[in-house]
Scaffold this motif. Structure first.
Motif, PDB file in Angstrom:
ATOM      1  N   GLU A  25      53.574  32.247   5.381  1.00  0.00           N
ATOM      2  CA  GLU A  25      53.598  30.553   5.420  1.00  0.00           C
ATOM      3  C   GLU A  25      54.719  30.582   4.196  1.00  0.00           C
ATOM      4  O   GLU A  25      55.598  29.308   4.532  1.00  0.00           O
ATOM      5  CB  GLU A  25      52.686  29.764   5.810  1.00  0.00           C
ATOM      6  CG  GLU A  25      52.635  28.867   6.658  1.00  0.00           C
ATOM      7  CD  GLU A  25      51.985  27.514   6.696  1.00  0.00           C
ATOM      8  OE1 GLU A  25      51.999  27.020   7.253  1.00  0.00           O
ATOM      9  OE2 GLU A  25      50.424  27.931   6.388  1.00  0.00           O
ATOM     10  N   PHE A  26      54.625  30.763   3.726  1.00  0.00           N
ATOM     11  CA  PHE A  26      55.558  30.318   1.821  1.00  0.00           C
ATOM     12  C   PHE A  26      57.422  30.983   1.729  1.00  0.00           C
ATOM     13  O   PHE A  26      57.143  31.822   2.987  1.00  0.00           O
ATOM     14  CB  PHE A  26      54.926  30.776   0.654  1.00  0.00           C
ATOM     15  CG  PHE A  26      53.681  30.715   0.268  1.00  0.00           C
ATOM     16  CD1 PHE A  26      52.794  29.728   0.499  1.00  0.00           C
ATOM     17  CD2 PHE A  26      52.534  31.773   0.992  1.00  0.00           C
ATOM     18  CE1 PHE A  26      51.824  29.334  -0.017  1.00  0.00           C
ATOM     19  CE2 PHE A  26      51.101  32.132   0.891  1.00  0.00           C
ATOM     20  CZ  PHE A  26      50.222  30.420   0.155  1.00  0.00           C
ATOM     21  N   THR A  27      57.778  30.082   1.307  1.00  0.00           N
ATOM     22  CA  THR A  27      59.023  29.916   1.725  1.00  0.00           C
ATOM     23  C   THR A  27      59.437  30.853   0.208  1.00  0.00           C
ATOM     24  O   THR A  27      58.699  30.500  -0.791  1.00  0.00           O
ATOM     25  CB  THR A  27      60.203  29.261   2.424  1.00  0.00           C
ATOM     26  OG1 THR A  27      60.004  28.158   1.665  1.00  0.00           O
ATOM     27  CG2 THR A  27      59.971  28.812   3.477  1.00  0.00           C
ATOM     28  N   SER A  28      60.960  30.911   0.193  1.00  0.00           N
ATOM     29  CA  SER A  28      61.910  31.039  -1.125  1.00  0.00           C
ATOM     30  C   SER A  28      63.632  30.120  -0.769  1.00  0.00           C
ATOM     31  O   SER A  28      64.033  30.491   0.742  1.00  0.00           O
ATOM     32  CB  SER A  28      61.970  32.675  -1.376  1.00  0.00           C
ATOM     33  OG  SER A  28      62.555  32.073  -2.567  1.00  0.00           O
ATOM     34  N   GLU A  29      64.170  29.746  -1.618  1.00  0.00           N
ATOM     35  CA  GLU A  29      66.038  29.716  -1.190  1.00  0.00           C
ATOM     36  C   GLU A  29      66.518  30.603  -1.837  1.00  0.00           C
ATOM     37  O   GLU A  29      65.688  32.369  -1.851  1.00  0.00           O
ATOM     38  CB  GLU A  29      66.302  28.951  -2.459  1.00  0.00           C
ATOM     39  CG  GLU A  29      65.736  26.971  -2.558  1.00  0.00           C
ATOM     40  CD  GLU A  29      65.852  26.871  -0.931  1.00  0.00           C
ATOM     41  OE1 GLU A  29      66.946  26.617  -0.610  1.00  0.00           O
ATOM     42  OE2 GLU A  29      64.957  25.255  -0.181  1.00  0.00           O
ATOM     43  N   GLU A  30      67.240  30.954  -0.798  1.00  0.00           N
ATOM     44  CA  GLU A  30      67.963  32.644  -0.383  1.00  0.00           C
ATOM     45  C   GLU A  30      69.202  32.471  -1.462  1.00  0.00           C
ATOM     46  O   GLU A  30      70.459  32.455  -1.317  1.00  0.00           O
ATOM     47  CB  GLU A  30      68.625  32.338   0.761  1.00  0.00           C
ATOM     48  CG  GLU A  30      69.059  33.889   1.802  1.00  0.00           C
ATOM     49  CD  GLU A  30      70.155  34.673   2.922  1.00  0.00           C
ATOM     50  OE1 GLU A  30      70.229  35.686   3.146  1.00  0.00           O
ATOM     51  OE2 GLU A  30      69.439  33.037   3.293  1.00  0.00           O
ATOM     52  N   ALA A  31      68.705  33.522  -2.692  1.00  0.00           N
ATOM     53  CA  ALA A  31      69.558  33.111  -3.783  1.00  0.00           C
ATOM     54  C   ALA A  31      68.791  33.989  -4.898  1.00  0.00           C
ATOM     55  O   ALA A  31      67.876  33.511  -5.306  1.00  0.00           O
ATOM     56  CB  ALA A  31      69.937  31.237  -4.440  1.00  0.00           C
ATOM     57  N   LEU A  32      69.764  33.904  -5.673  1.00  0.00           N
ATOM     58  CA  LEU A  32      68.715  34.676  -6.703  1.00  0.00           C
ATOM     59  C   LEU A  32      70.239  33.703  -8.407  1.00  0.00           C
ATOM     60  O   LEU A  32      71.392  34.396  -8.088  1.00  0.00           O
ATOM     61  CB  LEU A  32      68.926  36.238  -6.958  1.00  0.00           C
ATOM     62  CG  LEU A  32      68.251  37.010  -5.510  1.00  0.00           C
ATOM     63  CD1 LEU A  32      68.481  38.358  -5.527  1.00  0.00           C
ATOM     64  CD2 LEU A  32      66.455  36.840  -5.858  1.00  0.00           C
ATOM     65  N   ALA A  33      69.136  34.257  -9.651  1.00  0.00           N
ATOM     66  CA  ALA A  33      70.105  34.111 -10.316  1.00  0.00           C
ATOM     67  C   ALA A  33      71.003  34.466 -10.911  1.00  0.00           C
ATOM     68  O   ALA A  33      71.025  36.183 -10.903  1.00  0.00           O
ATOM     69  CB  ALA A  33      68.521  34.602 -11.936  1.00  0.00           C
ATOM     70  N   GLY A  34      72.015  34.199 -11.185  1.00  0.00           N
ATOM     71  CA  GLY A  34      73.574  34.658 -11.098  1.00  0.00           C
ATOM     72  C   GLY A  34      74.089  34.695  -9.686  1.00  0.00           C
ATOM     73  O   GLY A  34      75.364  35.472 -10.003  1.00  0.00           O
ATOM     74  N   ALA A  35      73.114  34.811  -9.138  1.00  0.00           N
ATOM     75  CA  ALA A  35      74.103  34.991  -7.488  1.00  0.00           C
ATOM     76  C   ALA A  35      75.739  33.979  -7.359  1.00  0.00           C
ATOM     77  O   ALA A  35      75.419  32.915  -8.134  1.00  0.00           O
ATOM     78  CB  ALA A  35      73.597  35.201  -6.681  1.00  0.00           C
ATOM     79  N   THR A  36      76.629  34.285  -6.538  1.00  0.00           N
ATOM     80  CA  THR A  36      77.159  33.341  -5.991  1.00  0.00           C
ATOM     81  C   THR A  36      76.647  32.090  -5.635  1.00  0.00           C
ATOM     82  O   THR A  36      76.128  32.397  -5.109  1.00  0.00           O
ATOM     83  CB  THR A  36      78.148  33.931  -5.604  1.00  0.00           C
ATOM     84  OG1 THR A  36      79.057  34.916  -5.752  1.00  0.00           O
ATOM     85  CG2 THR A  36      79.840  32.871  -5.119  1.00  0.00           C
ATOM     86  N   PRO A  37      76.571  31.328  -5.915  1.00  0.00           N
ATOM     87  CA  PRO A  37      76.498  29.572  -4.545  1.00  0.00           C
ATOM     88  C   PRO A  37      76.186  29.990  -3.634  1.00  0.00           C
ATOM     89  O   PRO A  37      77.468  29.577  -3.256  1.00  0.00           O
ATOM     90  CB  PRO A  37      76.752  28.616  -6.235  1.00  0.00           C
ATOM     91  CG  PRO A  37      77.359  28.906  -6.994  1.00  0.00           C
ATOM     92  CD  PRO A  37      77.562  30.315  -7.114  1.00  0.00           C
ATOM     93  N   ASP A  38      75.023  30.032  -3.049  1.00  0.00           N
ATOM     94  CA  ASP A  38      75.219  29.559  -1.608  1.00  0.00           C
ATOM     95  C   ASP A  38      76.254  30.955  -1.135  1.00  0.00           C
ATOM     96  O   ASP A  38      75.772  30.989   0.749  1.00  0.00           O
ATOM     97  CB  ASP A  38      76.831  28.326  -1.055  1.00  0.00           C
ATOM     98  CG  ASP A  38      76.173  28.271   0.867  1.00  0.00           C
ATOM     99  OD1 ASP A  38      74.738  27.768   0.820  1.00  0.00           O
ATOM    100  OD2 ASP A  38      77.001  27.487   1.218  1.00  0.00           O
TER     101      ASP A  38
END
Length: 501
Positions: free
Chosen positions: A263-276
């Motif tokens: 049921e938990f979530t995470s933003e679709e982004a990793l450190a250093g990746a191009t924003p969005d």
């Protein structure tokens, strides 16, 4: 679930068998190559540069299946589904005739429980798999050919493909639309205070890949996606039980990840990746992060011995073929009892297998094309434009469809807008900024490129009596592709070897 003897293994029920069938094709036929060794990222770049077709690149024609040799991990496979006729030749349920005709006679074939030769580890490390980063801008490494299975059968079964971002050795983030059946099943589990057991199947049987791309809501009574895959294969799909008692998995998948949808979530982004930016989408543009990803905890991994890891580059002929055949099948199954005027349906590769639909009609007199258009968009909501043609037009030839548009329509009058549908944000031309710049409100449309009954005498094709029927020609082509001679090595390419033996 029934427990008969192990189902017949063939190209429809086993990706490895489908891949091995291409070994009979000469290298010069462009069906199957072996390259490498290359890293997964190098392999993705090579496939895009040399092999990927529309809409990834302007390149026309089929994509070959390409094995990229890896070091200290499984080999990487791109392009297996890179041509419609190749896929149909593997599926007895579609090998002859049109999708619309085949759907009229389909009967569900239930899956069969069987033993598995998968080798299991209960200390999974997803990062050891050859998962490519398709572009340097991607948010991270994505599993792109992961087919998630959950539930039991019938209305309780979910089977669908999703992109999954690798977040750690045993953690994935999965992208799910709110309309997905998998999300609905998961929400029921979460409301009861538990996670949803799932299996993620990679390198699935071709029949499963196509069946999973159909819409669950529009399947006829008595069908779920596994029994539809059985109908496509004309053979039961083999399913095995996970040793830990979790969700079943596909016996003939090359790899399987076993775990739970949390049921938990995470933003679709990793450190250093191009924003969005996520990864390339099916239309050929960079994807953009949407709602937070749902988390998957992987508790075990398994694989068959000596099998390749399958991936797609996102846009391209391979993904378009899977989505397009699945969408065409959805329409044909949903309308098989109500509509008698449809000869065939096919989604164009140029629209990523989803936006542009070709429909061949065997009669147009009295057919309400606007009502039919609305019904088809209801079934496949991403459909943006439908082109109606007569049944003497070969839908597998986009030039023939364009010929019909050129000589059998006057677009100023024969292109009709359809209102009342929400725009699809992944298509730039349906976005708000586009509408403001162009000064209009986005709509869907259909094109009537059919011959009026009164004018049939002046539209007879000059060579129609000598030409093969398009469906006969397509079937003949499939047989030719399957029957090509022995493999001939080409300089710089390694002769393919059989897998899974």
């Amino acid at each position: 679930m029934s427990q008969p003897n192990k189902p017949t293994v063939n190209a429809a029920t086993d990706m490895v068998a489908a891949l091995d069938s291409l070994r009979t094709c000469p290298v010069d036929a462009g069906q199957f190559f072996v390259k490498g060794p290359m890293t997964p990222d190098e392999a993705a770049r090579d496939f895009v540069h040399h092999h990927a077709g529309m809409p990834a690149t302007p390149r026309g024609g089929p994509e070959p299946a390409v094995i990229y040799r890896q070091q200290n991990t499984a080999d990487l496979l791109f392009g297996l589904y890179g041509e419609d006729s190749r896929i149909k030749a593997w599926l007895p349920g579609l090998a002859d005739g049109s999708v619309a005709e085949a759907a009229k006679t389909f009967a569900p074939i239930a899956p069969a429980g069987t033993e598995s030769d998968h080798q299991f580890t209960d200390t999974p490390d997803i990062t050891t798999l050859p998962i490519p980063k398709i572009t340097a801008r991607d948010a991270g490494r994505y599993i792109t050919m992961g087919f998630v299975m959950a539930g039991g059968n019938g209305n309780d079964l979910a089977l669908s493909a999703h992109r999954m971002l690798v977040l750690g050795p045993d953690l994935l983030g999965i992208s799910m639309l709110t309309s997905r059946h998998l999300r609905h099943i998961a929400q029921r589990a979460w409301k009861s205070g538990r996670s949803l057991p799932i299996s993620i199947n990679i390198g699935v049987p071709p029949a499963v890949a196509i069946a999973s791309a159909t819409g669950t809501a529009h399947l006829p009574d008595g069908f779920d996606k596994l029994s539809l895959a059985g109908a496509l294969a004309q053979s039961p799909i083999a399913v095995s039980q996970s040793p830990d008692g979790g969700c079943p998995y596909l016996t003939n998948s090359a790899f399987a990840l076993h775990g739970s949808l949390l049921e938990f979530t995470s933003e679709e982004a990793l450190a250093g990746a191009t924003p969005d930016v996520t990864m390339p989408e099916f239309l050929g543009y960079d994807g953009h992060a949407g709602p937070p990803l749902q988390l998957i905890r992987v508790s075990a991994m398994s694989q068959r011995p000596d099998v390749p890891f399958q991936a797609v580059v996102g846009p391209g002929r391979e993904q378009s073929a899977i989505l397009g055949l699945g969408g065409a099948l959805s329409i044909a199954l949903a309308l098989r009892e109500q509509i008698k005027c449809i000869d065939d349906v096919r989604f164009s590769h140029a629209g990523g297998g989803m936006l542009t639909l070709f429909v061949a009609l065997n009669k147009t007199d009295g057919v309400d094309l606007e009502a039919l258009t609305r019904r088809m968009i209801d079934i496949c909501p991403f459909t943006k434009m439908i082109i109606f043609v007569d049944d003497d037009v070969d839908l597998s030839s986009e030039e023939d469809v364009f010929w019909a548009m050129s000589t059998r329509s006057n677009l100023a009058q024969d292109c009709h807008s359809i209102k009342g549908f929400s725009p699809m944000k992944m298509d730039p031309s349906q976005g708000e900024a586009w509408g403001i710049a162009k000064g209009y409100t986005q709509t869907r449309c259909y094109v009537d490129a059919t011959v009026p009954v009164e004018c049939t005498h002046i539209t007879r094709r000059s060579f129609s009596t000598q030409a093969e029927n398009p469906k006969t020609r397509a079937s003949r082509l499939s047989r030719i592709l399957n029957g090509l001679g022995n493999l001939v090595p080409r300089r710089g390419l390694e002769p393919p070897r059989p897998y899974g033996h």
